[in-house]
Design a protein around this motif. Structure first.
Motif, short mmCIF file in Angstrom:
data_model
loop_
_atom_site.label_atom_id
_atom_site.label_comp_id
_atom_site.label_asym_id
_atom_site.label_seq_id
_atom_site.Cartn_x
_atom_site.Cartn_y
_atom_site.Cartn_z
N GLU A 1 8.09 0.03 3.15
CA GLU A 1 7.10 -0.82 2.48
C GLU A 1 6.53 -1.84 3.46
N GLY B 1 3.97 -0.44 5.58
CA GLY B 1 2.77 -0.02 4.88
C GLY B 1 2.74 1.46 4.50
N TRP C 1 4.35 1.62 -1.53
CA TRP C 1 4.43 0.38 -2.28
C TRP C 1 5.27 0.62 -3.53
N THR D 1 1.28 5.61 0.19
CA THR D 1 -0.12 5.31 0.50
C THR D 1 -0.83 6.64 0.78
N ASP E 1 0.21 8.25 3.98
CA ASP E 1 1.56 8.79 3.97
C ASP E 1 1.69 10.01 3.08
#
Length: 149
Positions: free
Chosen positions: A72, A75, A78, A92, A95
């Motif tokens: 997290e 980045g 989340w 994300t 990812d």
């Protein structure tokens, strides 16, 4: 083959399978915990919970929590609040690409290997592994760590 020889062969195969997964994670430049997280999200999809990862990977909550916090902070994902203290995990967009290119091929390779084995072998493999684990747990249930003196 003697029972001792079977035992050694089984342990060698068990260790070889673990080493294979470790090497696969390393080849994808992922830690084992990161691989577990991406893998679970690959199987269960975005929004799964930390306990889902712990249950699938048989990894401690503390280990997964540390990896989630690190990912997290970097980045990669989340967390969204759920019921009570639950947190839903989401990757994300960048990812999701990592997951699709690095982890999904491993998941698909596992499926292909099992499909190659056919139904009777699949059933036999699972049944025998479950039996071995159940019997081992029964035989070792009463073992305790001896205190060092």
């Amino acid at each position: 083959m003697t029972v001792s020889e079977l035992q050694l062969q089984f342990i060698r195969l068990y260790k070889e399978m673990n080493a294979t997964y470790y090497q696969l994670a390393a080849a994808q430049e992922l830690s084992p915990s990161e691989m577990d997280i991406y893998y679970t999200l690959c199987v269960l999809g975005d929004g799964c919970l930390q306990r889902d990862i712990c249950n699938l990977a048989l990894t401690s909550k503390q280990t997964i929590n540390s990896a989630l916090k690190k990912m997290e902070k970097q980045g990669f994902l989340w967390l969204e609040a759920g019921k009570g203290r639950e947190k839903h995990i989401y990757l994300t967009p960048a990812d999701k690409k990592i997951q699709e290119h690095r982890v999904r091929p491993i998941y698909l390779a596992e499926q292909a290997v099992l499909a190659e084995m056919g139904d009777p072998e699949q059933t036999q493999l699972i049944a025998l592994l479950e039996k071995y684990i159940r019997l081992l747990q029964q035989r070792t249930a009463n073992l305790q760590k001896e205190e060092l003196q």
